[in-house]
Scaffold this motif. Structure first.
Motif, PDB file in Angstrom:
ATOM      1  N   LEU A 253      10.039 -43.201  56.249  1.00  6.94           N
ATOM      2  CA  LEU A 253       8.800 -43.320  56.821  1.00  6.94           C
ATOM      3  C   LEU A 253       7.770 -43.671  55.516  1.00  6.94           C
ATOM      4  O   LEU A 253       6.581 -44.388  55.973  1.00  6.94           O
ATOM      5  N   THR A 254       8.281 -43.847  54.555  1.00  6.19           N
ATOM      6  CA  THR A 254       7.467 -44.338  53.293  1.00  6.19           C
ATOM      7  C   THR A 254       7.936 -45.639  52.854  1.00  6.19           C
ATOM      8  O   THR A 254       8.909 -46.024  52.539  1.00  6.19           O
ATOM      9  N   PRO A 255       6.692 -46.710  52.943  1.00  3.51           N
ATOM     10  CA  PRO A 255       7.381 -47.941  52.267  1.00  3.51           C
ATOM     11  C   PRO A 255       7.830 -47.961  51.138  1.00  3.51           C
ATOM     12  O   PRO A 255       7.350 -47.536  50.046  1.00  3.51           O
ATOM     13  N   GLY A 256       9.085 -48.907  50.987  1.00  2.00           N
ATOM     14  CA  GLY A 256       9.716 -49.193  49.892  1.00  2.00           C
ATOM     15  C   GLY A 256      10.149 -48.037  49.079  1.00  2.00           C
ATOM     16  O   GLY A 256      10.465 -48.288  47.805  1.00  2.00           O
ATOM     17  N   SER A 257      10.508 -46.826  49.558  1.00  2.00           N
ATOM     18  CA  SER A 257      10.802 -45.602  48.966  1.00  2.00           C
ATOM     19  C   SER A 257      12.444 -45.633  48.500  1.00  2.00           C
ATOM     20  O   SER A 257      13.101 -46.536  49.334  1.00  2.00           O
ATOM     21  N   THR A 258      12.685 -44.948  47.637  1.00  2.65           N
ATOM     22  CA  THR A 258      14.412 -44.897  47.529  1.00  2.65           C
ATOM     23  C   THR A 258      14.797 -43.283  47.604  1.00  2.65           C
ATOM     24  O   THR A 258      13.679 -42.549  47.668  1.00  2.65           O
ATOM     25  N   PHE A 259      15.870 -43.013  47.746  1.00  5.13           N
ATOM     26  CA  PHE A 259      16.528 -41.723  48.111  1.00  5.13           C
ATOM     27  C   PHE A 259      17.774 -41.551  47.334  1.00  5.13           C
ATOM     28  O   PHE A 259      18.654 -42.321  47.153  1.00  5.13           O
ATOM     29  N   HIS A 260      17.511 -40.206  46.792  1.00  3.65           N
ATOM     30  CA  HIS A 260      18.795 -39.867  46.128  1.00  3.65           C
ATOM     31  C   HIS A 260      19.300 -38.408  46.316  1.00  3.65           C
ATOM     32  O   HIS A 260      18.261 -37.328  46.462  1.00  3.65           O
ATOM     33  N   VAL A 261      20.320 -38.061  46.550  1.00  6.90           N
ATOM     34  CA  VAL A 261      20.929 -36.774  46.868  1.00  6.90           C
ATOM     35  C   VAL A 261      21.891 -36.298  45.729  1.00  6.90           C
ATOM     36  O   VAL A 261      22.901 -37.061  45.114  1.00  6.90           O
ATOM     37  N   PHE A 262      21.542 -35.263  45.037  1.00  8.95           N
ATOM     38  CA  PHE A 262      22.348 -34.502  44.236  1.00  8.95           C
ATOM     39  C   PHE A 262      23.456 -33.576  44.732  1.00  8.95           C
ATOM     40  O   PHE A 262      23.144 -32.569  45.287  1.00  8.95           O
ATOM     41  N   GLU A 263      24.612 -34.227  44.649  1.00 13.76           N
ATOM     42  CA  GLU A 263      25.650 -33.596  45.473  1.00 13.76           C
ATOM     43  C   GLU A 263      26.147 -32.209  45.223  1.00 13.76           C
ATOM     44  O   GLU A 263      26.855 -31.525  46.107  1.00 13.76           O
ATOM     45  N   LYS A 264      25.744 -31.564  43.983  1.00 18.48           N
ATOM     46  CA  LYS A 264      26.148 -30.218  43.702  1.00 18.48           C
ATOM     47  C   LYS A 264      25.290 -29.299  43.608  1.00 18.48           C
ATOM     48  O   LYS A 264      25.245 -28.111  43.232  1.00 18.48           O
ATOM     49  N   SER A 265      23.907 -29.740  44.191  1.00 18.58           N
ATOM     50  CA  SER A 265      23.027 -28.903  44.193  1.00 18.58           C
ATOM     51  C   SER A 265      22.318 -28.265  45.362  1.00 18.58           C
ATOM     52  O   SER A 265      22.699 -28.806  46.553  1.00 18.58           O
ATOM     53  N   ALA A 266      21.523 -27.418  45.251  1.00 22.31           N
ATOM     54  CA  ALA A 266      20.633 -26.761  46.423  1.00 22.31           C
ATOM     55  C   ALA A 266      19.356 -27.081  46.043  1.00 22.31           C
ATOM     56  O   ALA A 266      19.073 -28.387  46.003  1.00 22.31           O
ATOM     57  N   HIS A 267      18.301 -26.122  45.974  1.00 24.45           N
ATOM     58  CA  HIS A 267      16.903 -26.586  45.791  1.00 24.45           C
ATOM     59  C   HIS A 267      16.570 -26.819  44.261  1.00 24.45           C
ATOM     60  O   HIS A 267      15.495 -27.300  44.127  1.00 24.45           O
ATOM     61  N   MET A 268      17.315 -26.766  43.403  1.00 24.38           N
ATOM     62  CA  MET A 268      16.846 -26.822  42.014  1.00 24.38           C
ATOM     63  C   MET A 268      17.971 -27.685  41.582  1.00 24.38           C
ATOM     64  O   MET A 268      18.382 -27.181  40.126  1.00 24.38           O
ATOM     65  N   PRO A 269      18.109 -28.928  41.596  1.00 28.17           N
ATOM     66  CA  PRO A 269      18.870 -29.679  40.951  1.00 28.17           C
ATOM     67  C   PRO A 269      18.237 -29.870  39.513  1.00 28.17           C
ATOM     68  O   PRO A 269      19.301 -30.198  38.756  1.00 28.17           O
ATOM     69  N   TYR A 270      17.374 -29.984  39.285  1.00 34.75           N
ATOM     70  CA  TYR A 270      16.754 -30.154  37.863  1.00 34.75           C
ATOM     71  C   TYR A 270      17.491 -28.881  36.934  1.00 34.75           C
ATOM     72  O   TYR A 270      17.429 -29.294  35.783  1.00 34.75           O
ATOM     73  N   ILE A 271      17.951 -27.899  37.642  1.00 38.36           N
ATOM     74  CA  ILE A 271      18.722 -26.772  36.713  1.00 38.36           C
ATOM     75  C   ILE A 271      20.177 -27.265  37.009  1.00 38.36           C
ATOM     76  O   ILE A 271      20.848 -27.158  35.983  1.00 38.36           O
TER      77      ILE A 271
END
Length: 291
Positions: A253-271
């Motif tokens: 829905l957001t113009p020109g955005s990018t999308f990434h999934v962290f495959e081994k994570s839940a809600h805290m991929p930064y950890i």
């Protein structure tokens, strides 16, 4: 260089910290989750300061910030105003914004005021529609053991979401959809419990993750996402509360955005996948700064 201090905002003072290794990139302002949490768990983002200043702050009422007792302060409009005050106090004329969870709700609401100088927004594990979030959690619950589902439902109906059995059920939910690490980092386990403010969460969201009863109940900016024209990155974990399906929906829905999934994570991929998380964020921000 490290700096910390307090900034006057509507209702009190917020505590901030600024990490700067003399990188000349556009500063990154981080908006933590909650509402009523703190920036404590997001400390890993200071690694991005090799290329740019990174600013984290505890929103009013939680973490190391002031704890005013005026309940009328706990509404999204005041938090939006707070972001502007932090930017002004730190002279962030141009800025990247990274919001996580409720921080993405705040980032979107702030961006939709049409303020200037936002070079990009990272929506990390986004909540941009309270009704959609609620639907996703009800679906997530169905993936858990029946007794856990029944406990959560019963406690919600009986108003016993402060009970030990509810806490135990929530812990099972968290192991699936919040942080899937078998052994959490030691520093994360040392987060002072008083950094959280349950009152803010209850007023704005409600007593439970799964049914929105607070003043964010009707928040839904999906129809306005087309108005966000700066570069955006939407990311989430494969097993996130912020489901990949809904996160991709926001991205589309957001113009020109990018999308990434962290495959081994839940809600805290930064950890949970901190190395990959930092790499993805750094690449996104650096590419924008080069343009």
């Amino acid at each position: 260089m490290y700096k910390e201090g307090f900034i006057e905002v509507p209702g009190g003072r917020v505590w901030y910290q600024k990490f700067d290794e003399n990188g000349n990139g556009t500063p990154l302002l981080v908006l933590h989750g909650g509402p009523g949490s703190s920036c404590f768990s997001l400390q890993v983002l200071k690694a991005l300061s090799k290329d740019r200043p990174v600013i984290l702050y505890d929103q009013l009422g939680c973490g190391r910030s002031d704890r005013p007792t005026d309940k009328s302060l706990w509404r999204i409009e005041r938090f939006v105003e707070e972001v502007g005050q932090v930017r002004e106090a730190l002279h962030l004329d141009e800025v990247h914004i990274l919001g996580h969870s409720w921080g993405t709700t705040l980032a979107a609401a702030y961006a939709l005021t049409k303020t200037s100088g936002i070079n990009s927004i990272i929506f990390s594990s986004p909540c941009l529609s309270a009704p959609l979030w609620e639907q996703d959690q009800k679906r997530n619950l169905q993936k858990l053991p029946v007794e856990v589902q029944e406990t959560i439902k019963r406690c919600e109906e009986n108003g016993t979401t402060d009970s030990e059995e509810f806490e135990a059920a929530i812990e099972v939910f968290a192991q699936h959809f919040v942080n899937r690490m078998e052994k959490k980092p030691e520093w994360l386990e040392q987060r002072p419990p008083e950094y959280r403010n349950a009152e803010i969460y209850n007023i704005m969201w409600g007593p439970s993750e799964f049914t929105v009863l607070g003043n964010l109940k009707n928040f839904d900016c999906t129809e306005q996402l087309k108005e966000i024209t700066c570069p955006t990155l939407f990311s989430c974990g494969r097993y996130d509360e912020a489901t990949p399906e809904t996160t991709e929906y926001y991205s589309n829905l957001t113009p020109g955005s990018t999308f990434h999934v962290f495959e081994k994570s839940a809600h805290m991929p930064y950890i949970e996948e901190s190395e990959e998380f930092l790499e993805v964020m750094d690449d996104f921000l650096t590419n924008i700064d080069r343009k």
